[in-house]
Design a protein around this motif. Structure first.
Motif, PDB file in Angstrom:
ATOM      1  N   VAL A  53       0.743  -1.174  -0.061  1.00  0.00           N
ATOM      2  CA  VAL A  53      -0.043  -0.114  -0.030  1.00  0.00           C
ATOM      3  C   VAL A  53       0.897   1.238  -0.040  1.00  0.00           C
ATOM      4  O   VAL A  53       1.844   1.352   0.607  1.00  0.00           O
ATOM      5  CB  VAL A  53      -0.928   0.008   1.367  1.00  0.00           C
ATOM      6  N   PHE A  54       0.397   2.149  -0.823  1.00  0.00           N
ATOM      7  CA  PHE A  54       1.186   3.589  -0.759  1.00  0.00           C
ATOM      8  C   PHE A  54      -0.111   4.669  -0.472  1.00  0.00           C
ATOM      9  O   PHE A  54      -1.153   4.382  -0.734  1.00  0.00           O
ATOM     10  CB  PHE A  54       1.603   4.058  -2.043  1.00  0.00           C
ATOM     11  N   CYS A  55       0.186   5.700   0.269  1.00  0.00           N
ATOM     12  CA  CYS A  55      -0.694   6.794   0.337  1.00  0.00           C
ATOM     13  C   CYS A  55       0.005   7.989   0.747  1.00  0.00           C
ATOM     14  O   CYS A  55       1.058   8.159   1.125  1.00  0.00           O
ATOM     15  CB  CYS A  55      -1.775   6.503   1.492  1.00  0.00           C
ATOM     16  N   HIS A  56      -0.529   9.213   0.030  1.00  0.00           N
ATOM     17  CA  HIS A  56      -0.084  10.289   0.236  1.00  0.00           C
ATOM     18  C   HIS A  56      -0.116  10.795   1.943  1.00  0.00           C
ATOM     19  O   HIS A  56      -1.108  10.681   2.276  1.00  0.00           O
ATOM     20  CB  HIS A  56      -0.495  11.520  -0.588  1.00  0.00           C
ATOM     21  N   GLY A  57       0.908  11.418   2.427  1.00  0.00           N
ATOM     22  CA  GLY A  57       0.833  11.765   4.028  1.00  0.00           C
ATOM     23  C   GLY A  57       1.927  11.794   4.625  1.00  0.00           C
ATOM     24  O   GLY A  57       3.109  11.636   4.158  1.00  0.00           O
ATOM     25  N   SER A  58       1.664  11.771   6.085  1.00  0.00           N
ATOM     26  CA  SER A  58       3.107  12.209   6.916  1.00  0.00           C
ATOM     27  C   SER A  58       2.473  11.659   8.160  1.00  0.00           C
ATOM     28  O   SER A  58       1.313  11.659   8.541  1.00  0.00           O
ATOM     29  CB  SER A  58       3.503  13.501   7.073  1.00  0.00           C
ATOM     30  N   LEU A  59       3.616  11.406   9.109  1.00  0.00           N
ATOM     31  CA  LEU A  59       3.554  10.657  10.361  1.00  0.00           C
ATOM     32  C   LEU A  59       3.541  11.732  11.339  1.00  0.00           C
ATOM     33  O   LEU A  59       3.323  11.676  12.651  1.00  0.00           O
ATOM     34  CB  LEU A  59       4.300   9.588  10.655  1.00  0.00           C
TER      35      LEU A  59
END
Length: 292
Positions: A147-153
């Motif tokens: 899985v890939f997804c745009h975002g940040s932790l």
């Protein structure tokens, strides 16, 4: 394909659509359902009769993971039984995940634990060149990404950060690993690659095995660990910087840090190069650690 509705705390089946094949992924696309089924990309319309009606198809993909964005290189056209192809990667890969970085760059993962980036040349002079996705980056991660997804932790505060990165894509693996891919300018990429090569010469792994080599038990030949490796080919890693190795700089003693930094050139802000100091490199690497 089962369509359900959540109501009064329960999931209720609204409609079912039988398809001939395995559904690998589904995304909402312009108010419709886009699905990858076996080697086909199929677009469904939700009708007033609460049924999924096939609107168009795209065939001849080995495994196609749907890209959840309107700049998909396969763009569905309304009331067209087939889907015109804008561009494709002609390298045969068994894909496990894919994500759009921007209008021209696409990040992919495949089943041999590799990552790669393909680029669409929108400025090409011929249709043939524009339809050919070029591999501009390859990297062996060593993990199966699903899985890939745009975002940040982490929370991003642009006013306090001088990080050279732009955007970020998170990825997850079947072993529970969470990682991040981000974009660098050409200048910062060159600097960090130089730093990575220097760290390779200084840091020795457990058993004193070189970071850049890996003993392949299947063939008993020495391969580059980070090289893009499949049953068909092996290519040196390119277009990627190993963030884990870069961040290991902070674990070194001051003497080793100085050994790594000695002769490292950085931009002084006016376009000229000068030698970097240990403190400057520490600050750069610390900024990079804050993006995750």
């Amino acid at each position: 394909v089962v369509t359900v509705c959540y109501s009064t705390g329960k999931l209720q089946t609204v409609a079912e659509k039988e398809v001939k094949g395995a559904v690998y992924s589904m995304v909402e696309f312009n108010g419709k359902l886009l699905a990858s089924i076996n080697s086909t990309v199929r677009l469904y319309e939700w009708t007033a009769e609460k049924e999924l009606r096939t609107e168009c198809n795209h065939y001849n993909n080995i495994i196609y993971r749907v890209l959840a964005a309107t700049s998909d290189p396969v763009t569905p056209q309304p009331h067209n039984p087939t889907t015109p192809q804008i561009a494709r990667d002609f390298n045969p890969n068994w894909m496990s995940a894919v994500e759009i970085l921007d209008d021209d760059n696409f990040l992919g993962a495949e089943n041999a634990f590799n990552l790669f980036v393909c680029q669409k040349d929108s400025a090409a002079t011929t249709d043939e060149e524009r339809q050919h996705l070029q591999e501009v980056g390859v990297f062996h991660l060593g993990e199966f990404v699903n899985v890939f997804c745009h975002g940040s932790l982490v929370m991003q505060n642009l006013g306090e950060s001088s990080s050279p990165t732009q955007g970020s894509v998170l990825f997850g693996t079947v072993n529970g690993m969470i990682g991040l891919v981000t974009s660098l300018s050409e200048g910062w990429y060159s600097l960090l690659m130089d730093l990575q090569n220097r760290l390779n010469k200084v840091i020795k792994s457990v058993g004193k095995i070189e970071h850049t080599t890996w003993l392949a038990w299947c063939s008993l030949t020495r391969l580059t660990w980070r090289s893009f490796h499949t049953e068909r080919k092996t290519e040196p890693a390119a277009g990627f910087v190993d963030g884990d190795l870069i961040e290991s700089f902070l674990d070194l003693g001051r003497t080793k840090m100085q050994e790594v930094v000695s002769g490292l050139q950085i931009d002084d802000g006016s376009g000229m190069k000068r030698e970097a100091t240990v403190d400057e490199v520490i600050k750069i690497v610390e900024e990079l650690t804050r993006i995750h």
